[in-house]
Design an enzyme around this catalytic site. Structure first.
Site, PDB file in Angstrom:
ATOM      1  N   GLU A 166       0.836  -1.205   0.000  1.00  0.00           N
ATOM      2  CA  GLU A 166       0.000   0.000   0.000  1.00  0.00           C
ATOM      3  C   GLU A 166       0.871   1.255   0.000  1.00  0.00           C
ATOM      4  OE1 GLU A 166      -1.401   2.771   3.304  1.00  0.00           O
ATOM      5  OE2 GLU A 166      -2.095   0.731   3.747  1.00  0.00           O
ATOM      6  N   GLU A 198       6.802   3.492  11.153  1.00  0.00           N
ATOM      7  CA  GLU A 198       5.392   3.367  11.529  1.00  0.00           C
ATOM      8  C   GLU A 198       5.211   2.320  12.630  1.00  0.00           C
ATOM      9  OE1 GLU A 198       1.012   2.802   9.406  1.00  0.00           O
ATOM     10  OE2 GLU A 198       2.830   2.780   8.194  1.00  0.00           O
TER      11      GLU A 198
END
Length: 455
Positions: A67, A144
């Site tokens: 993604e 992240e």
């Protein structure tokens, strides 16, 4: 079961046609649109029926990594050009990954719909996934993961998944692990993209000031060369999940001021007709300030600032869970009160007044949450992938209205008595350091009966 029809007058005459339109293109690609009156925006998303549960353990986190990676460039647009083109019209271009799907979307002015369809399609279909970009984005994904690890409540969700589902794909973090992300190769990611991102697994959803025929025309052009195979759309996921044994207890030590806990159990899947009653149950038990959990844990005892319940719904399994954040010395009492509340509801259900409030909360949340084109687009994409059918807002409100107190009691007696999984993030090195009520909740496998506050 209510038929999928639009709203009617008292005489049964249709008030208006369902604003949702659907076209299936060659290659199995579905295009679903909803025209929203009175807006000047348009939202378009490409929903791919592939998520983290479709990964092998060796590539855990691949869907999420991909993604990120697809935005790094295509044969015709660099990453900077993609960003500049959307920024130049004041739009938004983004994506997210879930357990069972991935969505790439854009939100723009209605006059910029063609740009949005072109950019989103280009990214999804033709992202280049170069080796250099893989290494750059690997660092971003690792950052992240580090950001998640610094947020106890966010981290707790992944810890709870392991407690409830073990090593089943539904129990693994969507984001993957440091080890899997560091080990993933460009070849693995490229293969994941080419094998799984195929038109029959995709839905193009658009909502706002849009015309269905215009959207179909734009999608045909954007997908040129990708709609040559004569195949049917992939049907919605169904089946029975082969889950491991009983849920367990997961503890992760953090030097935090609060203890963060989730207690929950495996629930019903999204195809179960009891899902409407379960949604009402969730709203009344832990969905608002008048809910039993909020009143018992926060208002009457002051044990926590944040306490709520929640639902997850998958094709073949579900989750009902309760979260609380509290001072470590209060963790045992918080779990005791939570279990007593769940025990009471499992035994006696909800009052008529609670059911009415729960239904009202669902109605308001649904309608207020669909006041913008992006929310409408998301609803279209999820519905098409999950069910292959669409209820409009009035039909959904009608489903909620038909829920009875007896239906809520029945689903509570089924779900709330199931074995518990518990996850804790806080200043505890070992499970033995946890208060006894936390360990007992897992060992007992079900709620203790008795009114909240009983000795």
């Amino acid at each position: 079961m209510l038929p999928l029809v639009g709203p009617t007058t008292e005489r049964g005459e249709p008030l208006a046609a369902n604003p949702v339109r659907r076209t299936v293109l060659p290659g199995g690609l579905r295009v679903v649109t909803e025209r929203v009156a009175g807006v000047r925006s348009a939202s378009v998303g490409i929903w791919v029926g592939v998520g983290s549960r479709d990964e092998q353990p060796s590539v855990a986190g691949a869907a999420h990594f991909l993604e990120h990676l697809l935005f790094k460039g295509t044969p015709t647009h660099s990453a900077l050009e993609i960003a500049e083109s959307v920024d130049a019209v004041g739009g938004e271009l983004n994506a997210f990954t879930a357990k069972e799907h991935t969505c790439f979307y854009a939100h723009v002015l209605d006059e910029d719909l063609a740009l949005a369809v072109d950019m989103v399609s280009d990214v999804v279909l033709r992202g280049t996934c170069t080796r250099e970009d893989v290494e750059i984005e690997r660092g971003v994904v690792l950052e992240e993961i580090a950001m998640r690890d610094d947020d106890p409540e966010d981290l707790l969700q992944d810890v709870f998944g392991t407690a409830l589902f073990g090593d089943h794909p539904l129990g693994r973090p969507i984001i993957g692990s440091v080890e899997s992300v560091e080990a993933m190769t460009r070849a693995q990611l490229h293969s994941f993209h080419r094998r799984r991102y195929t038109p029959e697994r995709m839905v193009v959803a658009a909502a706002g000031n849009v015309d269905h025929d215009d959207v179909v025309r734009l999608v045909r052009a954007a997908f040129a060369g990708h709609l040559d195979r004569a195949v049917d759309p992939e049907p919605p996921r169904t089946g029975v999940a082969r889950l491991p044994g009983r849920p367990g207890l997961s503890v992760l030590e953090r030097d935090s001021e609060q203890a963060h806990v989730i207690l929950g159990m495996r629930s019903i899947d999204r195809h179960d007709p009891q899902r409407w009653a379960l949604s009402v149950l969730n709203a009344a038990v832990g969905g608002g300030m008048s809910s039993r959990l909020f009143q018992q844990v926060r208002e009457e005892r002051g044990l926590a600032y944040s306490v709520y319940s929640g639902l997850e719904s998958h094709a073949d399994a579900g989750v009902f869970s309760v979260y609380a954040g509290c001072q470590p010395e209060n963790l045992g009492e918080v779990l005791t009160v939570v279990e007593e509340v769940l025990g009471d509801v499992a035994a006696d259900g909800l009052t008529e007044a609670e059911v009415t409030r729960g239904k009202g909360q669902l109605r308001g949340t649904l309608v207020l949450g669909l006041e913008d084109s992006a929310s409408r687009m998301s609803r279209l994409g999820r519905s098409e992938l999950s069910f292959g059918a669409h209820l409009d807002v009035d039909q959904t409100l009608a489903r909620i209205d038909t829920v009875t107190a007896e239906q809520v009691r029945a689903v509570a007696a089924t779900v709330l008595r199931r074995p518990r999984g518990v996850a804790v993030v806080g200043p505890y090195a070992h499970a033995r350091d946890l208060p006894a009520p936390v360990r007992d909740a897992v060992r007992a496998g079900g709620p203790r009966s008795g009114r909240a506050g009983a000795a």
